[in-house]
Design an enzyme around this catalytic site. Structure first.
Site, PDB file in Angstrom:
ATOM      1  N   TRP A 140       0.859  -1.182   0.000  1.00 31.39           N
ATOM      2  CA  TRP A 140       0.000   0.000   0.000  1.00 31.39           C
ATOM      3  C   TRP A 140       0.906   1.246   0.000  1.00 31.39           C
ATOM      4  O   TRP A 140       1.811   1.338   0.844  1.00 31.39           O
ATOM      5  CB  TRP A 140      -0.864  -0.053   1.262  1.00 31.39           C
ATOM      6  N   ASP A 221      -0.941  -5.659   9.195  1.00 34.78           N
ATOM      7  CA  ASP A 221      -1.916  -4.640   8.823  1.00 34.78           C
ATOM      8  C   ASP A 221      -3.194  -5.378   8.420  1.00 34.78           C
ATOM      9  O   ASP A 221      -3.230  -6.070   7.406  1.00 34.78           O
ATOM     10  CB  ASP A 221      -1.379  -3.801   7.659  1.00 34.78           C
ATOM     11  N   LYS A 256     -13.418  -0.456   6.459  1.00 35.41           N
ATOM     12  CA  LYS A 256     -13.884  -1.165   5.269  1.00 35.41           C
ATOM     13  C   LYS A 256     -15.007  -2.135   5.621  1.00 35.41           C
ATOM     14  O   LYS A 256     -16.041  -2.141   4.962  1.00 35.41           O
ATOM     15  CB  LYS A 256     -12.734  -1.960   4.623  1.00 35.41           C
TER      16      LYS A 256
HETATM   17  N1  PMP Z   1      -3.913  -0.482   5.410  1.00 40.04           N
HETATM   18  C1  PMP Z   1      -4.274  -0.715   4.156  1.00 40.04           C
HETATM   19  C2  PMP Z   1      -3.602  -1.808   3.410  1.00 40.04           C
HETATM   20  C3  PMP Z   1      -5.267   0.059   3.566  1.00 40.04           C
HETATM   21  O1  PMP Z   1      -5.622  -0.179   2.306  1.00 40.04           O
HETATM   22  C4  PMP Z   1      -5.882   1.087   4.312  1.00 40.04           C
HETATM   23  C5  PMP Z   1      -6.949   1.964   3.740  1.00 40.04           C
HETATM   24  N2  PMP Z   1      -6.838   2.281   2.424  1.00 40.04           N
HETATM   25  C6  PMP Z   1      -5.467   1.290   5.626  1.00 40.04           C
HETATM   26  C7  PMP Z   1      -4.483   0.479   6.141  1.00 40.04           C
HETATM   27  C8  PMP Z   1      -6.012   2.395   6.486  1.00 40.04           C
HETATM   28  O2  PMP Z   1      -7.324   2.277   6.756  1.00 40.04           O
HETATM   29  P1  PMP Z   1      -8.118   3.415   7.561  1.00 40.04           P
HETATM   30  O3  PMP Z   1      -8.966   4.108   6.563  1.00 40.04           O
HETATM   31  O4  PMP Z   1      -8.890   2.654   8.569  1.00 40.04           O
HETATM   32  O5  PMP Z   1      -7.114   4.324   8.181  1.00 40.04           O
END
Ligand code: PMP
Length: 400
Positions: A140, A221, A256
């Site tokens: 990410w 994560d 999510k």
């Molecule tokens: N980790 C990954 C791999 C993600 O895709 C995301 C959100 N795009 C997050 C963490 C962070 O999520 P949040 O919106 O809860 O901060």
């Protein structure tokens, strides 16, 4: 001398700041909005969309908000740990009922998964060790900036071969051979972002063995629990690795799986060597939260708590989560069936997959076909719908 002249000569505090580049993914939103074509397909930003292309508030969430509106009596401060009942519920969701009683694992509520990753990074930094963070490539795009912002060093390991459309597990394990005791291995719990390619259970077992043998610290994560094969199946690998590790971190998000995105709903769990150490860790986390955001925003966590503590709402949420999964799976199957070169998409999990397309092909998809995906080839499967998935698959196949 006039004031204006003095101001012009005196260096100002912000004069040395450099302009920062715009976030590449958020820039796609601007491109999509500027495109007047009605049949445009937005597969850029990573939010779940229903068949009509909307990101609706879940029924169970709306119902919980109504309950909160009617029954919540105060907005007074909760404390740096956030909503303690919410944290207990998330401990059980992430780790299962048995580990939820494990006193070596402590947790607190954070502003989303991002807050959890950031706090985890700060905890590692605060130990004063020379731990390095082993990070898979690709990952990410926010991982390295977010975790690196506290000043931790990174070592890359190869994770996925875009052209071969597969996890490069042997190369990953070779690279992890260089990790020494106390080094941290960043792993995606499930629904890998940006590739959709997860580890098999056997591969998770091999990582668990390595972590235990070498004294490595997994940092998992876990932002998409439930969006792959369901809440329990999606947690299997992460739980194996946490069991094998003496010390571990898990950054969990509900943004999510509850569709709460902007409500910033997450939690960080850390496993210490024993219950005594876990208490020390918890006290450090509390102070770190206090000195950064003081307290996490309440609303998202309160919604999750009310949903899970109200049996009818919990049942409805489980049904809605299953619906989201089923929709993603059905789109994946349609893409896979359209061309043998896209068959791999069916085996992957979560909202994302990565297309082995050149940068020119991705630009051409935008300009010629009004199909928007990230420059890496990542696309949000949930951004498709029954009426445009075939057009998408055909447009991609032409450019493979
Ligand atoms: N980790 C990954 C791999 C993600 O895709 C995301 C959100 N795009 C997050 C963490 C962070 O999520 P949040 O919106 O809860 O901060």
């Amino acid at each position: 001398m006039t004031d204006a002249l003095v101001m012009g000569q005196r260096p100002g505090l912000f004069d040395r700041l450099a302009q920062q580049p715009a976030d590449a993914l958020l820039a796609i939103i601007g491109l999509v909005n500027a495109d007047p074509r009605e049949d445009k397909i937005d597969l850029g930003v990573g939010v779940y969309k229903d068949a009509a292309g909307n990101t609706p508030i879940l029924r169970a969430v709306k119902a919980a908000e109504k309950i909160l509106l009617d029954t919540q009596e105060t907005k007074t401060y909760l404390g740096s740990e956030g909503d303690v009942r919410f944290v207990a519920l998330m401990k059980e969701m992430a780790f299962g009922a048995a580990r939820a009683r494990d006193e070596r694992i402590v947790g607190l509520q954070t502003p989303g998964g991002c807050g959890a990753l950031r706090l985890g990074a700060e905890l590692i930094k605060a130990t004063g060790s020379d731990a390095r963070i082993f990070v898979g490539q690709p990952t990410w795009p926010n991982h390295v900036p977010l975790i690196g912002s506290v000043g931790l060093p990174f070592v890359d390991y190869p994770y996925y071969d875009k052209a071969a459309k597969a996890v490069t597990f042997d190369r990953m394990m070779d690279a992890l051979e260089d990790a020494k005791a106390g080094d941290v291995v960043l792993l995606h719990g499930c629904c890998h972002n940006p590739t959709g390619a997860d580890l098999s259970l056997d591969q998770w077992k091999a990582i668990a063995a390595l972590v235990s043998e070498r004294g490595l610290v997994p940092f998992i994560d876990f932002a998409y629990q439930g969006l792959g094969h369901g809440l329990e199946a999606d947690a299997e690998g992460a739980r194996l690795v946490v069991d094998a590790a003496e010390q571990a971190l898990v950054a969990h998000s509900n943004d999510k799986n509850f569709g709460l995105y902007r409500e910033r709903t997450g939690s960080l769990f850390v496993k210490g060597a024993d219950a005594e150490q876990a208490k020390v860790i918890a006290s450090n986390l509390t102070v770190m939260a206090r000195t950064s955001w003081s307290m996490p925003p309440d609303h998202g966590a309160a919604i999750v708590r009310v949903v899970l503590d109200t049996p009818e709402l919990a049942a409805d949420w489980h049904a809605e989560l299953k619906e989201m999964c089923a929709r993603i799976r059905s789109l994946r199957s349609r893409i896979a069936a359209s061309d043998p070169r896209l068959a791999y998409v069916e085996e992957q999990n979560g909202m994302f997959s990565m297309l082995p397309l050149s940068a020119e092909a991705i630009t051409d998809l935008r300009t010629t076909e009004s199909i928007y995906l990230a420059g890496s080839g990542r696309f949000n499967v949930a951004g498709l719908s029954d009426h445009n998935v075939d057009r998408f698959a055909a447009a991609v196949a032409k450019r493979l």
